[in-house]
Every structure is written in structure tokens, then in C-alpha cells.
Design an enzyme around this catalytic site. Structure first.
Site, PDB file in Angstrom:
ATOM      1  N   ASP A 117      -9.348  -5.415  -5.198  1.00  0.00           N
ATOM      2  CA  ASP A 117      -8.364  -4.179  -4.177  1.00  0.00           C
ATOM      3  C   ASP A 117      -9.126  -2.752  -4.684  1.00  0.00           C
ATOM      4  O   ASP A 117      -9.549  -2.596  -5.568  1.00  0.00           O
ATOM      5  CB  ASP A 117      -6.967  -4.745  -5.108  1.00  0.00           C
ATOM      6  CG  ASP A 117      -6.079  -4.325  -3.556  1.00  0.00           C
ATOM      7  OD1 ASP A 117      -5.867  -3.488  -2.995  1.00  0.00           O
ATOM      8  OD2 ASP A 117      -5.054  -4.413  -4.414  1.00  0.00           O
TER       9      ASP A 117
ATOM     10  N   SER B 261       0.772  -0.932  -0.489  1.00  0.00           N
ATOM     11  CA  SER B 261      -0.086  -0.059  -0.095  1.00  0.00           C
ATOM     12  C   SER B 261       0.735   0.958  -0.017  1.00  0.00           C
ATOM     13  O   SER B 261       1.937   1.571  -0.895  1.00  0.00           O
ATOM     14  CB  SER B 261      -1.010  -0.220   1.057  1.00  0.00           C
ATOM     15  OG  SER B 261      -1.924   1.230   1.124  1.00  0.00           O
TER      16      SER B 261
ATOM     17  N   HIS C 162      -6.939  -5.673  -0.203  1.00  0.00           N
ATOM     18  CA  HIS C 162      -6.023  -5.055  -0.149  1.00  0.00           C
ATOM     19  C   HIS C 162      -5.176  -5.655   0.369  1.00  0.00           C
ATOM     20  O   HIS C 162      -4.061  -5.242  -0.018  1.00  0.00           O
ATOM     21  CB  HIS C 162      -6.297  -3.846   0.251  1.00  0.00           C
ATOM     22  CG  HIS C 162      -5.590  -2.510   0.308  1.00  0.00           C
ATOM     23  ND1 HIS C 162      -4.634  -2.318  -0.948  1.00  0.00           N
ATOM     24  CD2 HIS C 162      -5.018  -1.841   1.059  1.00  0.00           C
ATOM     25  CE1 HIS C 162      -4.128  -1.606  -0.520  1.00  0.00           C
ATOM     26  NE2 HIS C 162      -4.151  -0.891   1.200  1.00  0.00           N
TER      27      HIS C 162
END
Length: 309
Positions: free
Chosen positions: A261, A121, A288
């Protein structure tokens, strides 16, 4: 994790403009003195999430004996907190986090032996920015759920929001207009977004819960750089276009994201088109946090990639 050689430590970090002494907390799984294998340094998301949820990477050590280096970025976890810097965009910069990472790498003596980086991320954004500077010692790079462009990420979040039930969308929109990010109504609706596009596991694994707690307890970096919600970037990262520097990345790179995601395929694609030596896999059973949701496949892909001669 105590069944494996484990060491923890703290090192001084001179954070420019902090106005006080700072420290970086880190943990090493494996023995860096005995193993000649380049370790994997894990960069957590957020900003401000802390390393906790990345502990699933222990699977990489188990299967391949690749040492792991975890640490908490400045402003969260067991590293120095700087709540007084809320809203200070001149302080919370990529340069700040890269300086901290460089200090850790040098402290552990990894420049000559080499190291890998996995960024998840926001950690992937940081990892790509770091790799584009061609740091000495970087062998391979893994970017998981990492946006190549924050304007594209914002577009993806709008698309994901449109997939939610109408009452959830309405609540989020109305709360956002009022600047309400604390009410039970907002938090309940935001949790629906998170359950669909961030972590689809039920129950949520305890290390991920700790990560969510880290941000709740100190959202200084998150609020300054991201904003007040996962799906509307209004902080200093809002215009970031990391793919524009990605042609400078020399390290072979593995891109990963999930079918569900929040970082949708078109948000990853500019990295794929720009990085020279690159492979991209979308995991079908995850959103995610693929390292938890599709753990076996994720670890196989990463382990094989890092072990490839």
C-alpha cells in the site's frame, strides 16, 4: 447488482458557500424498510473518486445481508459538480463533507436503527473525522487504506517512489519541478507508481477504471485538497493529523491496509495507538484497493467484523 433490491435517489444539499442548489445522489442495495440490520455506508476516496469502485462491497450484502448505501460526495459522480470552486480551500473542508453525510443519514432515517461506516483512502480520513465527533447511530467503523497523518503519508510516498526504477523516479521528479502533470511522460511514470502501490491488478477492473475517469473528468476537489499527483500532497490536506482526534472515536474500529500500500504501516499506526477499541490487519496480497486485490479475505474480515455481536 440489479439482481438485488436496489433503489436510487437524490436529495437536496445546502452546501455552505456553493452559491447554487446542490444535490446528493445515492444508491441503496437491500431493503432498509424490511431489514433491521444496520446498513453499511460506503465513503469513497479521492477526494472526487466517486462510489463506483466500492461496488465490490456487494459481496458483504450477498454473504451477510447487510444493506449497503453508496453515494457520490459533493463535486463528483452524479452529485453536484462545482468546478468554479477550484482552489477554494475555505469551501472544500471536512465540515462540508460531514454535513453532506449527515444529511444523507437523516434522509434515510438511520439515526435510531444505527449504521456502520466503511471509508477507503480519503473516505477513511473522512470516516475517522466523522466518528471522532461521536455521531448518534454509528455502530462500527472500517478504515481501509486510510492515512492517520498526511505528513506521514507524504513520507511513505517518498519511500515508495524510491522503490521504483531510477528512470521512472527521474521522470517524475523532473516533471514535478516543471509543474508538468499532463505530459505523456509524466502520466506514464505515474502509472508505474499506481500499478505498484495503488492497484496491482492487470487488467484493472472496470469499476476502478470508472473511478479514475471520475477524477480525470472533474479534479476540482482532488486538485484543491490533494494536489496534482497521488504521491505529493500539496493541497489543503497536507498538514492533516487525524489521529490527534481519534481518541474520541467510540465505535469499534477495523483498520485495513495492504502490504504494498502507498499507505504504509507507519501511516496507519497512529490510529491503532489512539483509537480505543481497534483491530488492525495488513493484507499480504494487495496494495491500496484491497477490496479488489484481496477481495475474498477483505470481505471476510469486514463481514465478520460487522456481524460480530
Amino acid at each position: 447488482m440489479s439482481a438485488y433490491p436496489t433503489s436510487e435517489g437524490e436529495i437536496a444539499f445546502e452546501a455552505p458557500g456553493a452559491g447554487k442548489p446542490c444535490k446528493t445522489w445515492y444508491k441503496v442495495i437491500g431493503d432498509l424498510t424490511e431489514s433491521a440490520t444496520p446498513p453499511l455506508i460506503a465513503l469513497h476516496g479521492g477526494p472526487g473518486s466517486g462510489h463506483d469502485y466500492l461496488e465490490a462491497l456487494i459481496d458483504i450484502y450477498e454473504a451477510h445481508r447487510i444493506p449497503l448505501v453508496f453515494y457520490d460526495q459533493i463535486g463528483c459522480g452524479r452529485s453536484t459538480h462545482l468546478r468554479e470552486k477550484l482552489g477554494d480551500e475555505s469551501f472544500w473542508t471536512f465540515d462540508l463533507f460531514i454535513k453532506q453525510l449527515d444529511g444523507l443519514i437523516d434522509h434515510l432515517g438511520l439515526r435510531e436503527r444505527g449504521f456502520h461506516i466503511l471509508g477507503q483512502s480519503w473516505g477513511g480520513m473522512l470516516g475517522s473525522s466523522y466518528a471522532s465527533r461521536r455521531p448518534k447511530g454509528l455502530k462500527r467503523l472500517v478504515l481501509s487504506g486510510a492515512p492517520a497523518s498526511m505528513p506521514l503519508y507524504k513520507k511513505a510516498c517518498k519511500q515508495r517512489l524510491a522503490e521504483l526504477p531510477e528512470d521512472v523516479r527521474t521522470t517524475l521528479q523532473e516533471c514535478d519541478k516543471k509543474g508538468d502533470h499532463e505530459s505523456p511522460e509524466f502520466k506514464g511514470a505515474a502509472a508505474v507508481f499506481m500499478k505498484n502501490f495503488v492497484c496491482r491488478l492487470d487488467p484493472i477492473p472496470e469499476p476502478i477504471q470508472r473511478t479514475f475517469r471520475n477524477v480525470r473528468e472533474d479534479a476540482t476537489a482532488y486538485n484543491t485538497m490533494q494536489g496534482h499527483s497521488e504521491f505529493d500532497t500539496v493541497g489543503s490536506l497536507k498538514d492533516w493529523e487525524g489521529w490527534k482526534d481519534a481518541h474520541n472515536i467510540e465505535a469499534p474500529t477495523l483498520l485495513l491496509n495492504g502490504k504494498y500500500d502507498e499507505v504504509m504501516d507507519f501511516v496507519v499506526e497512529p490510529f491503532f495507538k489512539t483509537i480505543n477499541k481497534v483491530k488492525w490487519v495488513t493484507l499480504e496480497n494487495s496494495s491500496h484497493v484491497s477490496l479488489w486485490e484481496d477481495r475474498e479475505r477483505f470481505m471476510q474480515l469486514v463481514g465478520d467484523f460487522l456481524s460480530y455481536e
